[in-house]
Scaffold this motif. Structure first.
Motif, PDB file in Angstrom:
ATOM      1  N   LYS A  99      -4.210 -36.225 -39.483  1.00 39.70           N
ATOM      2  CA  LYS A  99      -4.944 -35.773 -40.657  1.00 39.70           C
ATOM      3  C   LYS A  99      -4.166 -36.077 -41.933  1.00 39.70           C
ATOM      4  O   LYS A  99      -2.934 -36.057 -41.939  1.00 39.70           O
ATOM      5  CB  LYS A  99      -5.182 -34.259 -40.577  1.00 39.70           C
ATOM      6  N   PRO A 100      -4.873 -36.320 -43.037  1.00 39.18           N
ATOM      7  CA  PRO A 100      -4.181 -36.394 -44.335  1.00 39.18           C
ATOM      8  C   PRO A 100      -3.560 -35.047 -44.666  1.00 39.18           C
ATOM      9  O   PRO A 100      -3.925 -34.010 -44.108  1.00 39.18           O
ATOM     10  CB  PRO A 100      -5.306 -36.743 -45.317  1.00 39.18           C
ATOM     11  N   ALA A 101      -2.634 -35.045 -45.582  1.00 41.59           N
ATOM     12  CA  ALA A 101      -2.029 -33.803 -46.042  1.00 41.59           C
ATOM     13  C   ALA A 101      -3.111 -32.854 -46.553  1.00 41.59           C
ATOM     14  O   ALA A 101      -4.167 -33.293 -47.013  1.00 41.59           O
ATOM     15  CB  ALA A 101      -1.021 -34.092 -47.148  1.00 41.59           C
ATOM     16  N   VAL A 386       0.819 -38.409 -45.569  1.00 39.46           N
ATOM     17  CA  VAL A 386       0.867 -38.977 -46.917  1.00 39.46           C
ATOM     18  C   VAL A 386       0.304 -40.389 -46.934  1.00 39.46           C
ATOM     19  O   VAL A 386      -0.424 -40.776 -47.849  1.00 39.46           O
ATOM     20  CB  VAL A 386       2.319 -38.974 -47.446  1.00 39.46           C
ATOM     21  N   THR A 387       0.613 -41.171 -45.905  1.00 40.59           N
ATOM     22  CA  THR A 387       0.242 -42.574 -45.888  1.00 40.59           C
ATOM     23  C   THR A 387      -0.035 -43.044 -44.469  1.00 40.59           C
ATOM     24  O   THR A 387       0.511 -42.496 -43.496  1.00 40.59           O
ATOM     25  CB  THR A 387       1.356 -43.447 -46.504  1.00 40.59           C
ATOM     26  N   THR A 388      -0.850 -44.065 -44.347  1.00 35.80           N
ATOM     27  CA  THR A 388      -1.132 -44.658 -43.043  1.00 35.80           C
ATOM     28  C   THR A 388       0.022 -45.511 -42.554  1.00 35.80           C
ATOM     29  O   THR A 388       0.043 -45.916 -41.393  1.00 35.80           O
ATOM     30  CB  THR A 388      -2.400 -45.526 -43.122  1.00 35.80           C
ATOM     31  N   ASN A 389       0.973 -45.795 -43.425  1.00 34.18           N
ATOM     32  CA  ASN A 389       2.139 -46.597 -43.056  1.00 34.18           C
ATOM     33  C   ASN A 389       3.387 -45.816 -43.477  1.00 34.18           C
ATOM     34  O   ASN A 389       3.921 -46.010 -44.574  1.00 34.18           O
ATOM     35  CB  ASN A 389       2.088 -47.958 -43.762  1.00 34.18           C
ATOM     36  N   PRO A 390       3.852 -44.876 -42.632  1.00 32.98           N
ATOM     37  CA  PRO A 390       4.878 -43.904 -43.045  1.00 32.98           C
ATOM     38  C   PRO A 390       6.146 -44.494 -43.635  1.00 32.98           C
ATOM     39  O   PRO A 390       6.739 -43.894 -44.542  1.00 32.98           O
ATOM     40  CB  PRO A 390       5.166 -43.151 -41.742  1.00 32.98           C
ATOM     41  N   VAL A 391       6.591 -45.652 -43.163  1.00 33.26           N
ATOM     42  CA  VAL A 391       7.853 -46.185 -43.668  1.00 33.26           C
ATOM     43  C   VAL A 391       7.762 -46.527 -45.148  1.00 33.26           C
ATOM     44  O   VAL A 391       8.753 -46.508 -45.876  1.00 33.26           O
ATOM     45  CB  VAL A 391       8.287 -47.424 -42.853  1.00 33.26           C
ATOM     46  N   ARG A 392       6.562 -46.786 -45.623  1.00 29.57           N
ATOM     47  CA  ARG A 392       6.416 -47.103 -47.048  1.00 29.57           C
ATOM     48  C   ARG A 392       6.716 -45.890 -47.927  1.00 29.57           C
ATOM     49  O   ARG A 392       7.198 -46.034 -49.050  1.00 29.57           O
ATOM     50  CB  ARG A 392       5.006 -47.633 -47.327  1.00 29.57           C
ATOM     51  N   MET A 461      -6.508 -42.387 -49.912  1.00 34.87           N
ATOM     52  CA  MET A 461      -7.219 -42.352 -51.186  1.00 34.87           C
ATOM     53  C   MET A 461      -8.495 -41.519 -51.105  1.00 34.87           C
ATOM     54  O   MET A 461      -8.888 -40.863 -52.075  1.00 34.87           O
ATOM     55  CB  MET A 461      -7.542 -43.778 -51.634  1.00 34.87           C
ATOM     56  N   GLU A 462      -9.135 -41.514 -49.933  1.00 33.45           N
ATOM     57  CA  GLU A 462     -10.397 -40.783 -49.786  1.00 33.45           C
ATOM     58  C   GLU A 462     -10.213 -39.280 -49.830  1.00 33.45           C
ATOM     59  O   GLU A 462     -11.178 -38.517 -50.026  1.00 33.45           O
ATOM     60  CB  GLU A 462     -11.056 -41.182 -48.463  1.00 33.45           C
ATOM     61  N   ALA A 463      -8.968 -38.802 -49.668  1.00 34.41           N
ATOM     62  CA  ALA A 463      -8.714 -37.366 -49.611  1.00 34.41           C
ATOM     63  C   ALA A 463      -8.258 -36.794 -50.953  1.00 34.41           C
ATOM     64  O   ALA A 463      -8.001 -35.596 -51.053  1.00 34.41           O
ATOM     65  CB  ALA A 463      -7.657 -37.067 -48.552  1.00 34.41           C
TER      66      ALA A 463
END
Length: 497
Positions: A99-101, A386-392, A461-463
Motif C-alpha cells: 500500500k502507499p503511505a 513512498v515509491t514503487t522503486n524503494p532504492v530511489r 502520484m495517485e495517492a
C-alpha cells in the motif's frame, strides 16, 4: 480518528492489517497494540493524526508564529516553517507493504509544489542511544543494562562528562526469549515517549532515566555535568587560584590536575610544593588512574581525597602550605593546611575567596540531563509506501533531495547504505511512539521533497491529497514542541540539479 480499510471479518470481529499480528478485533475493543480499534465495524486509528502548526503560545492563546510573505522568493526551506506540517503521528502504517503511505500530502510553498509522505514505520531494527550527564561510574564498558532482570542493551564508551548507553536493537527485541523482547520493547516505548525507566547495570549502578530530566543514580539525583577534566579545570581557573592558595588538586577519574606542576601553573610562576600524587603520571600536572572508577569524588571510588596523596617532599614543602582539593563539579571540596609534620589538616572554614572559586566551578557546570535519541532503520517495506522503486528514495535522501523528519523533529541520517536515522525524542509530539506485539516499535517518519522529485523517484502520484484535506482529517493540532526547533525555524537545504 483515522479509518482504515478492513480486509476481512470473522465471527463479528474485524481483522486489522496494520501489522503482521493481524488481530481480530471485536466491536468496541482495541487490538493488541492499543492503537487500532473496532468502532461499529470500522477499523479506526485510536491516536489522532497530528499537525504541527507554525505557531507559538502567547498568554494561553495560539497565535501565528510568523506571517506568510508570498511576495518573497522561496529560500529553499523544504518544509516552510510558516505553514502547517503534517506529521506521521497517528497516520497509520503501510503494512502489508504494497500500500502507499497513509498520507501523501501536497502543499505549495513560495510557488513550488512540495510533497510530504508520512507513515508510522514498524521498526524491528531500532533502539535508543542514551546520554547520561555524569562523571559517576555506571558500569564497565559492554556491561549488560537490565530492566526487570532482562538484558535490554549495554554500556558504551564514555564521552566527555557523560556516560553512554545503547539500548534495544533487533537481537534484544526478537533474538532472545519472549520476555526479553517484551521487556525491551516496553522499555524503549517508555523511554522514547519521555517516560522514566529504571535500569540496573551489571557490575555497576541502578539508574532512572527520563528524557530531558536529571538522571537518578543509586537513588540520588544528579545535578551537575562536570566543568571539564581535572587538567582543564586547572587551566580554566589557575589565575584565580594563583594568590589565594599554594596548591590545587582537581580530582578526576580521567585526568587529575595538579596546579603547581601543570603548565598553567608554570606560566604563572607558581613554585613547586613537594606534593606527590599516587597515580600514573601523564604529562606535568596531569595524572591518570589515581583511583578506581566510582560514584565518589570526580567519578572515582574515593570519599577521602587525601588517599591519592603520598608524603610531601620535606625539601620543598613547608608548614602552613595552603592546599585546595576539589572535584570537577565543585560538589566535593576540602581546604587543607600542612602542619609541622607536613601532614594536611582539614580546615572547617574556607577563606571567602577560596569558597567563591569553588562556587564558580559549580556555576560553570551545566545541569545534568538524560538525553534519549531514537534510532531506527527505514527498510524496504517502509520505503515501498513512498515509491514503487524503494532504492530511489534512499538515493534521494543521500542526495539531499529528500528531507527526513520524525514527528516533525529533524532526523540525522547516517552515511552509508540504507536510511538509518536518529532523532531527539524531546523534540517530537507527546506519545509519538507505539508498538506492535511482534515486538517492535512504531515510530513516525516523514519524507519531504519537491513534487517533481517525488514523481521522478516513482512516487505514488495517485495517492497524493492536498494539505487542506489532511488538515480536515487531523484531530490533533499542536504548536511546536521546542521553541526554535524545526519546523518552526527556517532551515535551508541544498540539492543537486
Amino acid at each position: 480518528m483515522v479509518k482504515q480499510i478492513v480486509e476481512a471479518a470473522e465471527n463479528g470481529k474485524i481483522r486489522c492489517d496494520a501489522c503482521p499480528v493481524m488481530c481480530f478485533i471485536a466491536d468496541g475493543r482495541s487490538g493488541a497494540c492499543d492503537r487500532y480499534a473496532n468502532e461499529g465495524g470500522e477499523l479506526i486509528r485510536v491516536d489522532p493524526l497530528t499537525i504541527i502548526e507554525g505557531t507559538v503560545s502567547a498568554g494561553g492563546k495560539i497565535v501565528p508564529f510568523m506571517p506568510d510573505h508570498p511576495e518573497d522568493e522561496w529560500n529553499g526551506d523544504l518544509v516552510n516553517a510558516r505553514k502547517p506540517f503534517i506529521t506521521a503521528v497517528g497516520a497509520g502504517t503501510t503494512y502489508p507493504d504494497y500500500k502507499p503511505a497513509p498520507f501523501i500530502v501536497s502543499q505549495k510553498q513560495r510557488g513550488v509544489d512540495m510533497v510530504t509522505v508520512v507513515t508510522e514505520g514498524i521498526f524491528s531494527y531500532c533502539g535508543a542511544k542514551v546520554k547520561i550527564d555524569t562523571d559517576r561510574f555506571l558500569g564497565p564498558e559492554a556491561a549488560a543494562v537490565r530492566v526487570d532482570g532482562e538484558p535490554v542493551g549495554h554500556v558504551m564508551t564514555g564521552e566527555y562528562g557523560s556516560q553512554m548507553l545503547s539500548l534495544g536493537g533487533v537481537h534484544h527485541l526478537t533474538g532472545g526469549s519472549k520476555k526479553e523482547g517484551r521487556v525491551t520493547c516496553d522499555a524503549l516505548l517508555r523511554l522514547c515517549n519521555s517516560e522514566a525507566v529504571e535500569m540496573v547495570i551489571d557490575g555497576g549502578a541502578s539508574i532512572i532515566v527520563q528524557a530531558g530530566k536529571a538522571p537518578v543514580i543509586n537513588g540520588a539525583e544528579e545535578h551537575r555535568m562536570r566543568v571539564g577534566c581535572g587538567s582543564a579545570t586547572i587551566g580554566m581557573f589557575a589565575k584565580q587560584w594563583k594568590d589565594m592558595v599554594d596548591e590545587v588538586v582537581v580530582v578526576d577519574d580521567h585526568i587529575t590536575g595538579v596546579l603547581s606542576e601543570h603548565q598553567a601553573g608554570k606560566l604563572l610562576n607558581i613554585p613547586p610544593t613537594g606534593i606527590k600524587i599516587k597515580g600514573r603520571r601523564s604529562t606535568p600536572g596531569r595524572y591518570f588512574q589515581v583511583a578506581e572508577p566510582g560514584t565518589g569524588w570526580g567519578g572515582t571510588n574515593i570519599d577521602d581525597p587525601l588517599i591519592i596523596l603520598g608524603d610531601f617532599d620535606p625539601k620543598t614543602a613547608y608548614p602552613g602550605l595552603r592546599m585546595l582539593m576539589v572535584s570537577t563539579t565543585g560538589e566535593q571540596y576540602g581546604y587543607y593546611i600542612l602542619d609541622d609534620q607536613l601532614k594536611p589538616e582539614l580546615q572547617t572554614l574556607l577563606p571567602a575567596p577560596v569558597q567563591e572559586s569553588v562556587e564558580i566551578i559549580a556555576e560553570n557546570c551545566e545541569p545534568a540531563l538524560a538525553t534519549v535519541l531514537f534510532m531506527g532503520g527505514a527498510g524496504g517495506s517502509l520505503r515501498a509506501g513512498v515509491t514503487t522503486n524503494p532504492v530511489r528514495l534512499t538515493r534521494s535522501v543521500k542526495q539531499a533531495l529528500t528531507h527526513v523528519s520524525c514527528g516533525g523533529a529533524p532526523a540525522y541520517v547516517w552515511p552509508g547504505g540504507g536510511i538509518t536515522v536518529m532523532a531527539d525524542v524531546t523534540e517530537m509530539p507527546s506519545n509519538s511512539f507505539g508498538y506492535v506485539p511482534t515486538p517492535a516499535l512504531v515510530a513516525p517518519i516523514e519524507f519531504t521533497m519537491r513534487l517533481a522529485d517525488y514523481e521522478a523517484l516513482g512516487g505514488h502520484m495517485e495517492a497524493i491529497i492536498p494539505i487542506e484535506q489532511a488538515i480536515e482529517l487531523a484531530e490533533r493540532k499542536i504548536a511546536p514542541v521546542a521553541q526554535g526547533s524545526w519546523p518552526t525555524s527556517e532551515r535551508n537545504f541544498k540539492w543537486g540539479a
